[in-house]
Design a protein around this motif. Structure first.
Motif, PDB file in Angstrom:
ATOM      1  N   VAL A   1       0.867  -1.170   0.000  1.00  0.00           N
ATOM      2  CA  VAL A   1       0.000   0.000   0.000  1.00  0.00           C
ATOM      3  C   VAL A   1       0.904   1.219   0.000  1.00  0.00           C
ATOM      4  O   VAL A   1       1.865   1.267   0.756  1.00  0.00           O
ATOM      5  CB  VAL A   1      -0.919   0.012   1.244  1.00  0.00           C
ATOM      6  CG1 VAL A   1      -1.749   1.285   1.282  1.00  0.00           C
ATOM      7  CG2 VAL A   1      -1.821  -1.211   1.251  1.00  0.00           C
ATOM      8  N   GLU A   2       0.565   2.140  -0.894  1.00  0.00           N
ATOM      9  CA  GLU A   2       1.415   3.314  -1.006  1.00  0.00           C
ATOM     10  C   GLU A   2       0.558   4.566  -0.994  1.00  0.00           C
ATOM     11  O   GLU A   2      -0.520   4.616  -1.581  1.00  0.00           O
ATOM     12  CB  GLU A   2       2.219   3.253  -2.317  1.00  0.00           C
ATOM     13  CG  GLU A   2       3.270   4.325  -2.385  1.00  0.00           C
ATOM     14  CD  GLU A   2       4.146   4.204  -3.641  1.00  0.00           C
ATOM     15  OE1 GLU A   2       3.954   3.258  -4.414  1.00  0.00           O
ATOM     16  OE2 GLU A   2       4.997   5.091  -3.840  1.00  0.00           O
ATOM     17  N   ARG A   3       1.079   5.551  -0.241  1.00  0.00           N
ATOM     18  CA  ARG A   3       0.396   6.843  -0.242  1.00  0.00           C
ATOM     19  C   ARG A   3       1.407   7.935  -0.469  1.00  0.00           C
ATOM     20  O   ARG A   3       2.526   7.851   0.046  1.00  0.00           O
ATOM     21  CB  ARG A   3      -0.322   7.068   1.093  1.00  0.00           C
ATOM     22  CG  ARG A   3      -1.026   8.431   1.166  1.00  0.00           C
ATOM     23  CD  ARG A   3      -1.673   8.648   2.516  1.00  0.00           C
ATOM     24  NE  ARG A   3      -2.289   9.956   2.625  1.00  0.00           N
ATOM     25  CZ  ARG A   3      -2.890  10.414   3.721  1.00  0.00           C
ATOM     26  NH1 ARG A   3      -2.926   9.628   4.809  1.00  0.00           N
ATOM     27  NH2 ARG A   3      -3.418  11.609   3.755  1.00  0.00           N
ATOM     28  N   ALA A   4       1.009   8.913  -1.254  1.00  0.00           N
ATOM     29  CA  ALA A   4       1.900  10.054  -1.492  1.00  0.00           C
ATOM     30  C   ALA A   4       1.094  11.326  -1.358  1.00  0.00           C
ATOM     31  O   ALA A   4      -0.110  11.341  -1.599  1.00  0.00           O
ATOM     32  CB  ALA A   4       2.489   9.955  -2.894  1.00  0.00           C
ATOM     33  N   VAL A   5       1.800  12.366  -0.891  1.00  0.00           N
ATOM     34  CA  VAL A   5       1.150  13.672  -0.847  1.00  0.00           C
ATOM     35  C   VAL A   5       2.021  14.666  -1.601  1.00  0.00           C
ATOM     36  O   VAL A   5       3.234  14.586  -1.546  1.00  0.00           O
ATOM     37  CB  VAL A   5       0.863  14.131   0.603  1.00  0.00           C
ATOM     38  CG1 VAL A   5       2.151  14.317   1.389  1.00  0.00           C
ATOM     39  CG2 VAL A   5       0.015  15.398   0.635  1.00  0.00           C
ATOM     40  N   ASN A   6       1.358  15.520  -2.362  1.00  0.00           N
ATOM     41  CA  ASN A   6       2.083  16.518  -3.147  1.00  0.00           C
ATOM     42  C   ASN A   6       1.986  17.873  -2.462  1.00  0.00           C
ATOM     43  O   ASN A   6       1.187  18.079  -1.558  1.00  0.00           O
ATOM     44  CB  ASN A   6       1.485  16.608  -4.549  1.00  0.00           C
ATOM     45  CG  ASN A   6       1.585  15.287  -5.295  1.00  0.00           C
ATOM     46  OD1 ASN A   6       2.695  14.771  -5.509  1.00  0.00           O
ATOM     47  ND2 ASN A   6       0.451  14.709  -5.629  1.00  0.00           N
ATOM     48  N   ARG A   7       2.774  18.780  -2.939  1.00  0.00           N
ATOM     49  CA  ARG A   7       2.815  20.122  -2.332  1.00  0.00           C
ATOM     50  C   ARG A   7       1.450  20.836  -2.403  1.00  0.00           C
ATOM     51  O   ARG A   7       1.112  21.637  -1.553  1.00  0.00           O
ATOM     52  CB  ARG A   7       3.871  21.004  -3.035  1.00  0.00           C
ATOM     53  CG  ARG A   7       5.279  20.659  -2.638  1.00  0.00           C
ATOM     54  CD  ARG A   7       5.926  21.752  -1.764  1.00  0.00           C
ATOM     55  NE  ARG A   7       7.149  21.222  -1.164  1.00  0.00           N
ATOM     56  CZ  ARG A   7       7.380  21.224   0.148  1.00  0.00           C
ATOM     57  NH1 ARG A   7       6.497  21.746   0.988  1.00  0.00           N
ATOM     58  NH2 ARG A   7       8.503  20.717   0.628  1.00  0.00           N
ATOM     59  N   ASP A   8       0.720  20.488  -3.475  1.00  0.00           N
ATOM     60  CA  ASP A   8      -0.600  21.139  -3.584  1.00  0.00           C
ATOM     61  C   ASP A   8      -1.626  20.509  -2.644  1.00  0.00           C
ATOM     62  O   ASP A   8      -2.807  20.872  -2.658  1.00  0.00           O
ATOM     63  CB  ASP A   8      -1.098  21.112  -5.030  1.00  0.00           C
ATOM     64  CG  ASP A   8      -1.237  19.691  -5.566  1.00  0.00           C
ATOM     65  OD1 ASP A   8      -1.045  18.732  -4.778  1.00  0.00           O
ATOM     66  OD2 ASP A   8      -1.546  19.531  -6.760  1.00  0.00           O
ATOM     67  N   GLY A   9      -1.145  19.526  -1.836  1.00  0.00           N
ATOM     68  CA  GLY A   9      -2.050  18.921  -0.850  1.00  0.00           C
ATOM     69  C   GLY A   9      -2.787  17.700  -1.364  1.00  0.00           C
ATOM     70  O   GLY A   9      -3.513  17.052  -0.620  1.00  0.00           O
ATOM     71  N   THR A  10      -2.628  17.420  -2.664  1.00  0.00           N
ATOM     72  CA  THR A  10      -3.343  16.250  -3.191  1.00  0.00           C
ATOM     73  C   THR A  10      -2.660  14.968  -2.771  1.00  0.00           C
ATOM     74  O   THR A  10      -1.437  14.903  -2.656  1.00  0.00           O
ATOM     75  CB  THR A  10      -3.426  16.274  -4.733  1.00  0.00           C
ATOM     76  OG1 THR A  10      -2.088  16.403  -5.237  1.00  0.00           O
ATOM     77  CG2 THR A  10      -4.274  17.445  -5.218  1.00  0.00           C
TER      78      THR A  10
END
Ligand code: ATP
Length: 762
Positions: free
Chosen positions: A104-113
């Motif tokens: 399971v992988e989760r990522a967050v980007n600078r724009d909050g997505t």
């Protein structure tokens, strides 16, 4: 052991990719303060779908991404991946996916997505949550006890505590389902309300259309009925009219012919009469009558004359006789010859003249003259004494002659008269017979005229009937027209309808026309009544109404169907919710009991006595306390109140101490109690792994040992990741990871030995 690997990249202080492998039941993470150990625990929370940034010590998603340092620039993306084993036990896997390993992988980007992936495939948070929930890895993170958080379960409200325990019991998945069902139920009920409102909206129109349709149906039925009555009426009327028209026309023929005949006969009779009247028989008769009357008159004159003469003659004869007698007594004196000669010559001359004239009067005068002359002669002869005898004798002769003449004449007249009389008789007879004939002719004329009157009367009667029939025909025609205009052309095809008698056999014309006329009149009245009724129904163009009705009805039926479906769904959802609620309650009650027992065991183990228990409580929450703004609680709030009804209270009793309850515990005692409860919870429904971030921070040496014992016991059921500074705890770990942070502000992971770890921890 299910937890295999954690990969951190760009998350918080882990600017570079780092991996942690978990191959032992207990893994300890050690390192100096601020090196980034707790960031690892938070990396776990993050990848498991934690939505509260705050619980990961951030304000925004951005805060989770490496923010850069003096020497290293910041990252644009933070990602964490967790690898879990997914072995099959008796054909079922821990995670309902046909993979031996789940990443399971989760990522967050600078724009909050955020981005989520399961085994490399992008997916939704919900899918991740569901996948994890199926293996009792809930989002409340009861299996991740953050730094200083152990106490949370003690300081929480009974309701929050209940939720934590439910989570620990793995009831979250049911609660998910229940919440989902409740959400669906609410939505479905809203849909029902919406559909019902749509139905209500359309209902008046539908009712109106239904009434229209009923009217149309009634009208159609009536039209059909009317068609039947019309067919019967028209058929009978047509037959009746045709039949009687033929009959009367035929009946009329004879009298008309007779009338013609009589006309001729009358003309003939009249002509005959006129011919008779023109005949001059009558004139002849009148002329004859005149002649006869003249003859009679003459004869009568003659008779009178004769009578007169005979009187004179008789007188003369008596005188002569007397004188004769006297003379006889005297002597007879001779008459000179000359004188006789003279008289003879006179007689001769006179007679001759008279006879030549042929006139009776002349003759008669001549006769008188002659007689007188003779008398004179005779007188003359008597010279001596004239006794008048000769004159008398002469006169007598004359008179006798005259009488003879007249008698002869009378005889002639008589003969003439007889002839005339015969002629008259003949003519009269003829006239009389003519009269008889005329009378006959007149009588004939009268008879003819009588018959003519009779014949005219007959013809008149027939003509009256025909006129009435014509009126009937006109009425029939207009009725037919009306029928066609009302019911369409088929109404005019009434002849297709064969009139049947009671036994279903076609009725023959005779039977048809012999029917009582009042029946037909009744039919006509019936027609009128039906037409009025039809008009009263007053249905216009049907097609549009029917079309609209069908549309509206279909829509309504669709809506009803919808409602039925939705109501079915409601029932199913309600049943499911009830089932879930019951399951939840059951599992919760039994779970609480089990946890309670374990809690008590751990508590006694920790404190070497005493006791602890979990109590199910139903706190009465006053409405005013709920509604801070003072407003009346809404239904929703009441619901919320109801849900908050049951909570979990903790009661503890320390050994050798009189006090009870959590409030009386020291910091260390509180830590031990909370650990006991956390362990109890983990024991009943062991999570795949438990992360404890410095839960042991407040323990003294003796308690640290006890804590260590419990850890060892706990590790038998769940994989443990322990962030710690505690030497005792480190000693229990199979693998130790050190987290260090150099001057670049970047955390680094490294595997360390126990002694190194002890050193690092310090
Ligand atoms: P202690 O033993 O004192 O609890 P710890 O090892 O748990 O310390 P953490 O709290 O995990 O340390 O780490 C805190 C460190 O991480 C701080 O130095 C902080 O600056 C750093 N850090 C937190 N967020 C970020 C970020 N977004 N970017 C860079 N560094 C961060």
């Amino acid at each position: 052991m299910y937890l295999k690997e954690l990969t951190i990249n760009g998350f918080k202080s882990f600017a570079r990719k780092g991996e942690l492998e978990f191959n032992t039941p207990i893994t300890a993470i050690v390192g100096p303060n601020g090196s980034g150990k707790s960031n690892v625990a938070e990396a776990f929370r993050f990848v498991l779908g934690e939505q509260s940034i705050k619980s990961m010590r951030g304000k925004r998603g951005e805060d989770l991404i490496f923010n850069g340092s003096a020497s290293i620039s910041r990252s644009n993306r933070a990602s964490v991946a967790i690898k879990l084993l997914n072995p099959a036990k008796n054909g079922t896997r821990v995670f309902p996916l046909d993979f031996d390993e789940i990443v399971v992988e989760r990522a967050v980007n600078r724009d909050g997505t955020n981005e989520y992936a399961i085994n490399g495939s992008k997916t939704r948070l919900k899918d991740v949550q569901e996948l994890l929930a199926s293996a009792n890895i809930g989002p409340t993170g009861h299996h991740i006890i953050s730094q200083g958080e152990a106490d949370r379960i003690l300081s929480a409200s009974p309701k929050e505590r209940r939720e934590m325990i439910e989570d620990a019991l793995g009831l979250k998945v049911f609660q998910f389902k229940k919440a989902e069902s409740e959400r669906k139920l609410k939505k479905t009920r809203e849909n029902i309300a919406q559909v019902e409102s749509l139905r209500r909206e359309v209902a008046p129109h539908l009712k109106f259309l239904e009434r229209q349709i009923k009217k149309i149906e009634r009208s159609l039925a009536l039209q059909e009925e009317l068609k039947g009555v019309y067919a019967e009426y028209l058929k009978r009327e047509d037959t009746y009219i045709a039949f009687h028209h033929d009959r009367f026309t035929k009946e009329r023929e004879a009298p008309v012919a007779r009338r013609e005949e009589l006309g001729t006969l009358l003309t003939e009779a009249k002509n005959k009469l006129k011919t008779r009247e023109k005949d001059d028989t009558r004139d002849g008769l009148v002329a004859l009558e005149k002649k006869m009357s003249e003859a009679r008159h003459k004869r009568q004159e003659s008779v009178r004359l004769v009578g007169q003469l005979e009187g004179q003659i008789l007188f003369l004869k008596r005188q002569i006789t007397e004188k004769q007698k006297k003379r006889d007594a005297e002597e007879d004196t001779p008459i000179p010859r000359i004188e006789v000669k003279k008289v003879a010559e006179f007689i001769e001359h006179t007679a001759s003249q008279a006879l030549t004239s042929g006139d009776v009067k002349v003759i008669s005068r001549a006769v008188s003259d002659i007689v007188r002359a003779v008398k004179v002669l005779l007188t003359h002869t008597f010279k001596g004494e004239d006794d008048g005898l000769p004159g008398l004798e002469s006169e007598l002769t004359t008179l006798e002659k005259e009488r003879e003449h007249i008698e002869k004449e009378a005889e002639h007249i008589h003969t003439e008269e007889e002839k005339l009389s015969r002629e008259y008789d003949d003519i009269k007879k003829a006239v009389e017979s003519e009269h008889a004939e005329s009378w006959e002719a007149e009588r004939e004329i009268f008879a003819i005229m009588n018959e003519q009157r009779e014949v005219e009367k007959t013809i008149d009667t027939i003509d009256r009937e025909l006129t009435m029939l014509e009126r009937d025909r006109q009425e029939f025609k207009s009725e037919l027209q009306e029928a066609v205009s009302l019911l369409g052309r088929s109404a005019g095809m009434y002849f297709e309808h064969i009139v049947l008698d009671g036994e279903g056999k076609p009725v023959v014309v005779d039977t048809l026309v012999s029917e009582d006329r009042t029946l037909q009149r009744n039919r006509k009245h019936e027609l009128e009544r039906m037409k009025i009724r039809l008009e009263e129904l007053g249905v216009g163009s049907n097609e549009d109404v029917v079309k609209e009705y069908n549309e509206v009805r279909e829509r309504d039926e669709f809506l009803v169907h919808e409602i039925t479906d939705l109501t079915d769904s409601v029932a199913k959802l309600e049943a499911l919710i009830t089932e879930l609620t019951n399951d939840l309650n059951e599992q919760f009650v039994s779970g609480i009991e089990k946890i309670g027992t374990e809690f008590n065991n751990f508590f006694i183990l920790m404190f070497g006595g005493g006791g602890a228990e979990l109590l199910r409580v139903k706190p009465k929450v006053a409405k005013k306390e709920v509604d801070e703004d003072g407003s009346e609680p809404s239904a929703l709030e009441e619901d919320a109140e109801e849900e908050s009804e049951e909570g979990i209270e903790i009661d503890v009793k320390l050994p050798n101490k009189k006090v009870r309850g959590l409030d009386m515990l020291s910091g260390g005692e509180r830590a031990l109690t909370s650990i006991a409860l956390i362990f109890a919870m983990s024991q009943v429904n062991p999570p795949l792994f438990v992360i404890l971030d410095e839960t042991d921070a407040a323990l003294d040496e003796a308690n640290s040992r006890r804590y260590g014992d419990m850890i060892s016991a706990l590790a038998e059921k769940s994989q443990l990741i322990l962030i710690t500074h505690n030497r005792e705890t480190m000693g229990r770990a199979g693998v130790l990871y050190g987290v260090t942070m150099a001057g670049d502000g970047v955390s680094k992971l490294l595997s360390v030995k126990f002694d190194e770890a002890v050193a690092v921890a310090k």
